[in-house]
Each structure stands twice: as C-alpha cells, then as structure tokens.
Design a protein around this motif. Sequence first.
Motif, PDB file in Angstrom:
ATOM      1  N   ASP A 114       1.148  -1.069  -0.192  1.00  0.00           N
ATOM      2  CA  ASP A 114       0.181  -0.077  -0.110  1.00  0.00           C
ATOM      3  C   ASP A 114       0.853   1.283   0.108  1.00  0.00           C
ATOM      4  O   ASP A 114       1.438   1.068   0.834  1.00  0.00           O
ATOM      5  CB  ASP A 114      -0.799  -0.313   0.804  1.00  0.00           C
ATOM      6  N   PRO A 115       0.689   2.013  -0.967  1.00  0.00           N
ATOM      7  CA  PRO A 115       2.026   3.259  -1.099  1.00  0.00           C
ATOM      8  C   PRO A 115       1.757   4.473  -0.116  1.00  0.00           C
ATOM      9  O   PRO A 115       2.537   5.029   0.163  1.00  0.00           O
ATOM     10  CB  PRO A 115       1.356   4.095  -2.640  1.00  0.00           C
ATOM     11  N   ARG A 116       0.581   3.524   0.472  1.00  0.00           N
ATOM     12  CA  ARG A 116       0.424   4.786   1.716  1.00  0.00           C
ATOM     13  C   ARG A 116       1.136   5.083   2.623  1.00  0.00           C
ATOM     14  O   ARG A 116       1.416   5.801   3.484  1.00  0.00           O
ATOM     15  CB  ARG A 116      -1.192   4.888   1.715  1.00  0.00           C
ATOM     16  N   VAL A 117       1.436   3.216   3.108  1.00  0.00           N
ATOM     17  CA  VAL A 117       2.678   2.584   4.145  1.00  0.00           C
ATOM     18  C   VAL A 117       3.398   3.763   4.533  1.00  0.00           C
ATOM     19  O   VAL A 117       4.115   4.260   5.456  1.00  0.00           O
ATOM     20  CB  VAL A 117       2.286   1.544   4.437  1.00  0.00           C
ATOM     21  N   ALA A 118       3.824   4.167   3.084  1.00  0.00           N
ATOM     22  CA  ALA A 118       4.992   4.602   2.111  1.00  0.00           C
ATOM     23  C   ALA A 118       5.044   6.160   2.791  1.00  0.00           C
ATOM     24  O   ALA A 118       6.165   6.482   3.436  1.00  0.00           O
ATOM     25  CB  ALA A 118       5.890   4.306   0.915  1.00  0.00           C
ATOM     26  N   VAL A 119       4.959   6.649   2.419  1.00  0.00           N
ATOM     27  CA  VAL A 119       3.998   7.770   2.852  1.00  0.00           C
ATOM     28  C   VAL A 119       3.946   8.156   4.546  1.00  0.00           C
ATOM     29  O   VAL A 119       4.693   9.159   5.424  1.00  0.00           O
ATOM     30  CB  VAL A 119       3.261   8.371   2.597  1.00  0.00           C
ATOM     31  N   VAL A 120       3.262   7.565   5.106  1.00  0.00           N
ATOM     32  CA  VAL A 120       3.147   7.407   6.744  1.00  0.00           C
ATOM     33  C   VAL A 120       4.451   6.952   6.984  1.00  0.00           C
ATOM     34  O   VAL A 120       4.725   8.089   8.369  1.00  0.00           O
ATOM     35  CB  VAL A 120       2.338   6.009   7.560  1.00  0.00           C
ATOM     36  N   ALA A 121       5.555   6.663   6.651  1.00  0.00           N
ATOM     37  CA  ALA A 121       6.655   5.945   6.793  1.00  0.00           C
ATOM     38  C   ALA A 121       7.287   7.272   6.878  1.00  0.00           C
ATOM     39  O   ALA A 121       8.282   7.344   7.599  1.00  0.00           O
ATOM     40  CB  ALA A 121       7.192   4.818   6.430  1.00  0.00           C
ATOM     41  N   ALA A 122       7.428   7.766   5.627  1.00  0.00           N
ATOM     42  CA  ALA A 122       8.352   8.747   5.547  1.00  0.00           C
ATOM     43  C   ALA A 122       7.967   9.987   6.530  1.00  0.00           C
ATOM     44  O   ALA A 122       9.196  10.055   6.847  1.00  0.00           O
ATOM     45  CB  ALA A 122       8.231   9.461   4.172  1.00  0.00           C
ATOM     46  N   MET A 123       7.159  10.077   6.898  1.00  0.00           N
ATOM     47  CA  MET A 123       6.562  11.874   7.314  1.00  0.00           C
ATOM     48  C   MET A 123       6.812  10.746   8.275  1.00  0.00           C
ATOM     49  O   MET A 123       7.792  12.183   9.997  1.00  0.00           O
ATOM     50  CB  MET A 123       4.573  11.534   7.581  1.00  0.00           C
ATOM     51  N   LEU A 124       6.964  10.198   9.246  1.00  0.00           N
ATOM     52  CA  LEU A 124       8.092   9.629  10.732  1.00  0.00           C
ATOM     53  C   LEU A 124       9.752  10.066  10.849  1.00  0.00           C
ATOM     54  O   LEU A 124      10.053  10.437  11.599  1.00  0.00           O
ATOM     55  CB  LEU A 124       7.263   8.553  11.341  1.00  0.00           C
ATOM     56  N   ALA A 125       9.796   9.291   9.277  1.00  0.00           N
ATOM     57  CA  ALA A 125      11.170   9.142   9.045  1.00  0.00           C
ATOM     58  C   ALA A 125      11.887  10.162   9.521  1.00  0.00           C
ATOM     59  O   ALA A 125      12.437  11.429   9.935  1.00  0.00           O
ATOM     60  CB  ALA A 125      11.721   8.998   7.707  1.00  0.00           C
ATOM     61  N   LEU A 126      11.146  11.500   9.181  1.00  0.00           N
ATOM     62  CA  LEU A 126      11.876  13.084   8.633  1.00  0.00           C
ATOM     63  C   LEU A 126      11.425  13.704  10.308  1.00  0.00           C
ATOM     64  O   LEU A 126      12.399  14.638  10.097  1.00  0.00           O
ATOM     65  CB  LEU A 126      10.096  13.417   7.799  1.00  0.00           C
ATOM     66  N   VAL A 127      10.075  13.557  11.165  1.00  0.00           N
ATOM     67  CA  VAL A 127      10.122  13.779  12.088  1.00  0.00           C
ATOM     68  C   VAL A 127      11.629  12.872  12.844  1.00  0.00           C
ATOM     69  O   VAL A 127      12.548  14.154  14.241  1.00  0.00           O
ATOM     70  CB  VAL A 127       9.282  13.501  12.710  1.00  0.00           C
ATOM     71  N   PHE A 128      11.885  11.707  12.645  1.00  0.00           N
ATOM     72  CA  PHE A 128      13.087  11.746  13.931  1.00  0.00           C
ATOM     73  C   PHE A 128      14.125  11.462  12.913  1.00  0.00           C
ATOM     74  O   PHE A 128      15.344  11.768  13.697  1.00  0.00           O
ATOM     75  CB  PHE A 128      12.747   9.610  13.785  1.00  0.00           C
ATOM     76  N   ALA A 129      14.521  12.223  12.033  1.00  0.00           N
ATOM     77  CA  ALA A 129      15.650  12.253  11.627  1.00  0.00           C
ATOM     78  C   ALA A 129      16.113  14.093  12.072  1.00  0.00           C
ATOM     79  O   ALA A 129      17.407  14.109  12.267  1.00  0.00           O
ATOM     80  CB  ALA A 129      15.841  12.452  10.020  1.00  0.00           C
ATOM     81  N   THR A 130      15.005  14.731  11.916  1.00  0.00           N
ATOM     82  CA  THR A 130      15.189  15.937  12.398  1.00  0.00           C
ATOM     83  C   THR A 130      15.704  15.858  14.260  1.00  0.00           C
ATOM     84  O   THR A 130      16.726  16.470  14.723  1.00  0.00           O
ATOM     85  CB  THR A 130      13.648  16.928  12.455  1.00  0.00           C
ATOM     86  N   LYS A 131      15.054  15.392  14.867  1.00  0.00           N
ATOM     87  CA  LYS A 131      15.106  15.180  16.544  1.00  0.00           C
ATOM     88  C   LYS A 131      16.308  14.465  16.101  1.00  0.00           C
ATOM     89  O   LYS A 131      17.766  15.183  16.785  1.00  0.00           O
ATOM     90  CB  LYS A 131      14.269  14.215  17.143  1.00  0.00           C
TER      91      LYS A 131
END
Length: 509
Positions: A212-229
């Motif tokens: 499901d491509p939507r899963v990749a979107v959620v994963a990318a958003m969380l990755a962006l947050v944690f990469a910033t932290k």
Amino acid sequence: MNFLALPVLIPLVSGALLLLLRRPMVRTVSSGVVAAVTFFVNASIAVRTWSGEVLTAQMADWPAPYGITLVADGLTGMMLFLSGLTGFLTVLFAGISLQQPSRRGQGPLLNRAREAFGSQALFQFLFMGVNMSFLTGDVFNLFVAFEVMLVASYGLLLIGGELPQLREGFKYVIVNLVASAIFVVAAGFAYGLFGSLNMADIAVRLSASGADPRVAVVAAMLALVFATKAALFPFGFWLPNAYPVPQAATSAFFAALLTKVGAYALIRCFTLMFPAEAELKMTILAFAGLTLLIGGFGAVSRRRWRHMLAFANVASIGYVVMGAFIGTVTGMSAALYYLVHSVLVVFALFLLAAIAERIAGESYRAEGHLDVYPWLGAGFFLASLALAGIPPTSGFIGKFALISSLFEAGGSLRFMVAGSAVLTSFLLLYACVKVWRDFFWGEADAVHRISLPRSMSMITGLGVGLLIVLTLASGPVYRLAEGVAGQLTENRSYLESVLVGALLVGEGD
C-alpha cells in the motif's frame, strides 16, 4: 509489571517537589538522590531485558491495543541504562558547576540564577520524557513523551537568558515545533490508515496486508520527524550552534543522549512497523553517510570547545544510524555497540570541555595547559582517541564492525557510505590533534591557573573511566548488542508480549 512506570513517575514527582524546595543545597542533594534511584530502577529493568525477556505493563489493565502500553525489550533496556547513568552523572556535575563560574571571565551569579530558577527540576522532567520515549509502545504516547522532553529542554536551553541562548533557542524551538506538527499529522494518518496507534498492533496489521503506497507516506513522515530529532543531514542544521549555548551539564546530556532518542525512534519504527520499506531505509542510509561528512568537516572548522564537539556529536549520530540501516543483523549489532560508545565518549568530552572553558574560556586556542593540568590532557587524549576510532579503543571496535558490515552487505551505496565513515574518522582525528596542539601543547608561562572543585574533576574522570571500562568489556557488551539486534530482527517476542500471547500474533500472520 507497573514497575515499568517508575522511570517515568519518579522524575515526574521529584521534579514537582524540587520546585517547592527553597534551599539550593537541599535541591542539589535531593536531585542527586532521586537520579541515583532512577538509575537503579532503570538498571534493574535493563538487566531483566538483557536476558531476552520482554516486559510489558498495560495501564489500568486496558489490554493492547486499546490502552496505554509500556514495553521494555533489550533495546529499551540498553537506552534506559544509558539514560540513568548519564542522567545521574549530569545531576551531580550540574549541582557542583551551578555554584561555579561557567567559563573564564564570568562570575558565578548567572549559574546560581539558573539553579534558583529550576534547573534541577527541569532535569527531572527531561529524564521523564526521555525514559517515556524509550518505554512507550504506541505512536501517540511517543509524541507525548517527545513533547515532555522538548518542553523541559526548551527551559534548560533558555534559562539564564544570554544572547546566544535566546538566538539559538529560538531556532531550536521553531524547528522542533514544526517537527512536532508533522508528527501529529503523521499519527493522524497512521490512525486513519491502520485503525490503531499501538506499534505492535500496526506491525501485525502490516504483516497481514498487501503493498500500500500510503504506508510509505506515513513511514516517510515519521522518518522526517525522527531524522530531525536525531540531527541527520539535511535536518540537523539547528544542532551545532544550539547545544553549546546552555550550561555545561545541560550540553553534555543533550549531546550524549537527547539526539539518541531520535536515533532510537528511527530504529524502533523501521525494525518493528516498517521493515519492508527498503527504499526509504536506503535513503536514510545515504543521509547518514552525508551526516558523517558534515560532522567531520564541521569539527575541523570550529575553534571553540563545545562547537567543535557538537559537530563531532553529529558525526557520531551518523555512525549509529548508518549501522542501523545497513540492513543486516551484523550491521545492527555494530550500530548498537557504537551507540553505547557514542553516548559515553560524547558525554566525557563535553565534561572535559566544561572544565577547559572554566580554565581558559570558550576558545581552545590557548596553549600550554598540559604542564599545569596533566590529568585534563590525559583525559582528553584518551577520549579523543576513542572518538576518532584509534586502536585499541572502543571507538575502533565499533567503527571496524560498522565498516566491515557495510562491505559484507555490498552495493555501491554502502561502499560510498563506508568511504564517508573512514574519511570522517580521519577528520575527527585531525580536529582532536588541532585541539591538542592549540590548547595542551606549548609553554605554560601564560596559563591561567585556577583551583578546580575536586568533585567536578572526579566526575569528569569517571566519565573518561567509563570509556576505559567499555574498551575492556567490549566482548560482553558486543555480545549483548548482538542479542538485542537479533531480538529486533525477529520481533516475535515483542509482539507476543504486547498483544498477550502468540494467538493474536498468529491471527495477524
């Protein structure tokens, strides 16, 4: 298993009580005792998880995924142990340093004002948020833990009100508020997509569903947050100027552990919920390689103690994330071992920098200090060898394992990241040699001689001594890292413990 709530409850209650105490000495002693108790509790949890046991607590007996779940596996135990240890030493160092001038040319009034306005209490609230981040089993409470941690860090970063604090603190707050907003949106998308925010429940649902491509979107958003932290490139531009500006003990804990919370969240999410997102994991690996170079070149270019070490910390984060996203068990093992090394070496170097700044100011360009402060030179020499990864230090063991794992996994991207890792080690070594040449080497005629509190020197020596202990105990620690890496790769015991038995896991399969 409500025992799992103690690493959160003890700092919460003690932080509130410390705000009511009026005498500085009482606050200092009380915070030290509480930090010691928290470390004991964290270590007790860690020892149980390192045997392979996964501990869970369902708050108010609401079963997962409907209630609040606290869960501790080997990775959680490792992070809790490091949090308790560095937190305890931070509180001790802060209690002493807050009664002293923070650097040459500055009186003790500012530090005493910081102590009076609640630094000790803010440390406890910070520990609460950090421990909760490691223990929570769902995405929403991970967000809550991050916010508790960040609000306390805002106070610790800004308390004192010096101009650099206000300038860099403003950037720090804005960046983290934006990241938190993205986190909330990502959590909302995840709930709409999965019908749950419990990480174990999401993992089971994803294992039973198709692509499901939507899963990749959620994963990318969380990755962006944690990469910033975690201050990964290109999202870590805020860190090198922000971490050096608060009081020295705050800088030490921020650099040693706070960025590691972001790295922990990345590891947890992509080993538990999103292990199938191969392209996104390779993107994070590439960013980790670039983070290494930014940290190495930044460390070489700076002329002030904590500014140089802040970039060295960025490089250290790059090594941890690099290993975690190689995609192999050996790479994860090396990353977890290096994580332990990174926390200890960065913490020790920031304590050494705090003493050096008190002697000679922020710049390390003041030669001749080796003759007057030989113990300081010896501590920096050992810690810098470990930072650069020179044999036979723990840094060499970790970096050798990381680079070997990259070559073992193969692929052009991994080879390029391995090259970045080797180059960064030489850059960090060069940065440390510059400090040695400009601060320790030379004639001692013009050196500013001051009397340092013995307890401050002892805590700093203990921080360096922990690096020696890690080197001597590298075999057992590395075997522990291998066990935790295997647990993260399998995940079945985690899922069974959170979802109460293999039956629910089998239904997800």
